[in-house]
Design a protein around this motif. Structure first.
Motif, PDB file in Angstrom:
ATOM      1  N   PHE A 176       0.803  -1.214   0.000  1.00 23.04           N
ATOM      2  CA  PHE A 176       0.000   0.000   0.000  1.00 23.04           C
ATOM      3  C   PHE A 176       0.842   1.274   0.000  1.00 23.04           C
ATOM      4  CE2 PHE A 176      -3.705  -2.514   0.519  1.00 23.04           C
ATOM      5  CZ  PHE A 176      -4.785  -1.700   0.222  1.00 23.04           C
ATOM      6  N   ILE A 177       2.160   1.133   0.147  1.00 25.02           N
ATOM      7  CA  ILE A 177       3.021   2.297  -0.005  1.00 25.02           C
ATOM      8  C   ILE A 177       2.833   2.887  -1.400  1.00 25.02           C
ATOM      9  CG2 ILE A 177       5.424   3.055  -0.221  1.00 25.02           C
ATOM     10  CD1 ILE A 177       6.150   1.107   1.974  1.00 25.02           C
ATOM     11  N   GLY A 178       2.645   1.990  -2.396  1.00 26.40           N
ATOM     12  CA  GLY A 178       2.422   2.479  -3.754  1.00 26.40           C
ATOM     13  C   GLY A 178       1.201   3.359  -3.830  1.00 26.40           C
ATOM     14  N   ASN A 179       0.118   2.904  -3.202  1.00 23.99           N
ATOM     15  CA  ASN A 179      -1.127   3.673  -3.171  1.00 23.99           C
ATOM     16  C   ASN A 179      -0.919   5.022  -2.499  1.00 23.99           C
ATOM     17  OD1 ASN A 179      -3.506   4.549  -1.436  1.00 23.99           O
ATOM     18  ND2 ASN A 179      -4.553   3.087  -2.731  1.00 23.99           N
ATOM     19  N   MET A 180      -0.292   5.007  -1.348  1.00 20.40           N
ATOM     20  CA  MET A 180      -0.189   6.217  -0.547  1.00 20.40           C
ATOM     21  C   MET A 180       0.862   7.182  -1.084  1.00 20.40           C
ATOM     22  SD  MET A 180      -0.670   4.102   2.934  1.00 20.40           S
ATOM     23  CE  MET A 180      -2.210   3.197   3.166  1.00 20.40           C
ATOM     24  N   THR A 181       1.946   6.634  -1.646  1.00 22.38           N
ATOM     25  CA  THR A 181       2.943   7.498  -2.275  1.00 22.38           C
ATOM     26  C   THR A 181       2.335   8.199  -3.485  1.00 22.38           C
ATOM     27  OG1 THR A 181       4.694   5.985  -1.584  1.00 22.38           O
ATOM     28  CG2 THR A 181       5.258   7.597  -3.271  1.00 22.38           C
ATOM     29  N   ALA A 182       1.521   7.457  -4.247  1.00 24.89           N
ATOM     30  CA  ALA A 182       0.852   8.074  -5.394  1.00 24.89           C
ATOM     31  C   ALA A 182      -0.081   9.186  -4.943  1.00 24.89           C
ATOM     32  CB  ALA A 182       0.070   7.018  -6.178  1.00 24.89           C
ATOM     33  N   ILE A 328       2.062  11.312   5.511  1.00 29.63           N
ATOM     34  CA  ILE A 328       1.978  10.822   6.895  1.00 29.63           C
ATOM     35  C   ILE A 328       1.343   9.441   6.920  1.00 29.63           C
ATOM     36  CG2 ILE A 328       1.003  11.253   9.186  1.00 29.63           C
ATOM     37  CD1 ILE A 328       1.043  14.248   8.520  1.00 29.63           C
ATOM     38  N   LEU A 329       0.295   9.249   6.114  1.00 32.39           N
ATOM     39  CA  LEU A 329      -0.383   7.958   6.042  1.00 32.39           C
ATOM     40  C   LEU A 329       0.581   6.845   5.639  1.00 32.39           C
ATOM     41  CD1 LEU A 329      -2.903   6.144   6.002  1.00 32.39           C
ATOM     42  CD2 LEU A 329      -3.373   6.970   3.685  1.00 32.39           C
ATOM     43  N   MET A 330       1.504   7.140   4.738  1.00 34.12           N
ATOM     44  CA  MET A 330       2.465   6.131   4.304  1.00 34.12           C
ATOM     45  C   MET A 330       3.299   5.632   5.483  1.00 34.12           C
ATOM     46  SD  MET A 330       5.428   6.411   1.390  1.00 34.12           S
ATOM     47  CE  MET A 330       6.404   7.561   2.365  1.00 34.12           C
ATOM     48  N   LEU A 331       3.754   6.546   6.330  1.00 35.69           N
ATOM     49  CA  LEU A 331       4.557   6.158   7.493  1.00 35.69           C
ATOM     50  C   LEU A 331       3.717   5.392   8.512  1.00 35.69           C
ATOM     51  CD1 LEU A 331       6.575   9.484   7.977  1.00 35.69           C
ATOM     52  CD2 LEU A 331       7.321   7.397   6.827  1.00 35.69           C
TER      53      LEU A 331
END
Length: 480
Positions: A176-182, A328-331
């Protein structure tokens, strides 16, 4: 009884006897240090390709929210109600083909199916730059959903094939890092690209769709070129080999030792597996909480830049400000998955994340009539920061309770269908007549998140009662 087999707990009931015999036929031994190094290699090769695919998916799915700040309604010739319908069609397209897509995945394998999906939706995303009028807008959103259907559960399923059970919550969160980084990059990219309005006679949002859509096509080609087919044959469709023969044996044996059910990979999903999933009432709390809490997250994702603009911030700058919440969500997301794997208690982590989300949702509702733009921005960013960190852990929770690989694949599809059903609901929460403050909309969001919190408690309770409390050397364990 359990026994220790090369440091991995393996159940020794009669159903696993054949599996262990097959494991013994894989002639390879390894040290813990060698296994750790191989897992790190997996993290450097398998995960980046899946994360990059998810990055492209979210970029193409979510950039429509940024387009709204560049006169998208006026240029295309639609209104807010029609836009909401288009967003529903995107989610509907995903729901319609989610299970068929995963059945195809199970038959042809992730390397071919996922790669082709990425290329397909990349072309749709690119050519949506030339939409004009309501019909083309609706068709484009539906096509984008149909092409994206199945990608997220396909990624979940693929991760379970390469990693041990006690490693997947963290990797689901990494995915989900991909989702959140995007989501974080989308606002920053939009701030830059939307300033291209007028170049070659195109609007800024047209340039955004063109550039980001072609990037996705490149990602798809890269995936097809590099992603290995399976642990036993870690070679890509174009013949690129990322793991040698010894590493392939270790990858296969370590997975089978951890979960012998993963040896039984057929070319189709049986009717019994389908029946087991669709009659599994234990999925209901997971499904309801996913629908209830993804709906508000979808609403915020689509309208966050517009909301920030209504707080008194410049329309293009609002795209960049929204990205703060997603970074922030990514972390937070990485932390949630890591802790869930460490303490082996996925359910409480899901509930804890939803309770935090509920608190910030309540804050947004209470501040709906506030004239303090900075405070409203801060609370909105906090809500975005905890809107979806529970979702990967909830998915891994479901995956670990699936009986077979086929059941796991369909269960993951149902979870993402639930998420997109939430997207269908979320697309209609904010109505033009309720804007620009949306007091009714925020009340609906608060009610939905409350329902999600209640269902998460029920999900915990059902596993606690059914599985019983079991104290082990590694602590309290009452579900995977």
């Amino acid at each position: 009884m359990d026994k220790q087999y090369e440091g991995v707990e393996v159940a020794t009931d009669s159903q696993n006897t054949e599996s262990i015999n097959e494991i013994d036929n894989i002639d390879v031994e390894w040290t813990p240090e060698e296994e750790k190094a191989l897992v790190r290699k997996l993290d450097r090769t398998i995960m980046p390709l899946l994360i990059l695919g998810f990055f492209a998916l979210q970029l193409d799915r979510g950039n429509i929210g940024n387009a709204l700040t560049d006169f998208f309604f006026r240029d295309v010739g639609i209104n807010q109600a029609q836009f909401n319908v288009g967003q529903q069609l995107l989610s509907l397209g995903i729901v319609l083909l989610e299970i068929p897509s995963n059945i195809i995945l199970y038959r042809v394998g992730p390397s071919l199916w996922i790669g082709c999906q990425i290329v397909a939706w990349g072309f749709v995303a690119t050519f949506q730059a030339f939409q004009k009028g309501l019909a083309s807008f609706l068709v484009t959103r539906l096509l984008l959903g149909l092409c994206e259907a199945g990608f997220i559960p396909a990624g979940f399923y693929t991760i379970t094939r390469w990693y041990k059970n006690d490693e997947i919550s963290k990797r689901f969160s990494w995915y989900f890092i991909g989702n959140m980084t995007a989501s974080g990059c989308s606002g920053l990219l939009a701030y830059a690209i939307l300033h291209m309005r007028g170049v070659a006679g195109l609007a800024g949002w047209q340039w955004m769709f063109l550039i980001e859509g072609m990037f996705t096509v490149v990602v798809g080609v890269l995936f097809l070129s590099l992603f290995p087919q399976n642990t036993a044959n870690p070679v890509s469709l174009l013949g690129v080999r990322l793991f040698n023969e010894r590493e392939a044996k270790i990858l296969t044996k370590r997975i089978l030792l951890n979960d012998p059910s993963k040896r039984d990979v057929k070319v189709h999903i049986s009717r019994q597996e389908m029946k087991n999933v669709f009659t599994n009432w234990k999925l209901l709390p997971h499904i309801i909480l996913t629908i209830a809490c993804i709906a508000p997250a979808g609403t915020m994702g689509s309208y966050a830049p517009t909301l920030v603009s209504s707080f008194g911030y410049e329309r293009l700058k609002s795209n960049a400000l929204v990205s703060i919440g997603y970074w922030i969500l990514m972390l937070v997301n990485i932390a949630w998955g890591t802790i869930a794997d460490k303490i082996r208690l996925r359910g409480p982590m899901v509930t804890f994340g939803l309770v935090i989300f509920w608190c910030f949702t309540l804050g947004n509702r209470l501040l709906v009539h506030s004239s303090d733009g900075k405070r409203r921005l801060a609370i909105l960013i906090c809500a975005l920061s905890f809107a979806q960190n529970w979702h990967p852990v909830n998915s891994s929770w479901v995956a670990l309770n699936a009986g077979t690989p086929g059941e796991r694949s369909i269960s993951m599809a149902i979870m993402i269908m639930s998420a997109n059903t939430g997207g269908i609901i979320g697309s209609q929460i904010f109505q033009a007549k309720d804007g620009p403050l949306y007091p009714v909309g925020w009340s609906v969001i608060l009610g939905l998140v409350t329902l999600g919190v209640i269902c998460s408690f029920l999900a915990n309770l059902q596993y606690f009662i059914m599985n019983g409390r079991k104290f082990t050397r590694k602590g309290l364990k009452y579900f995977p």
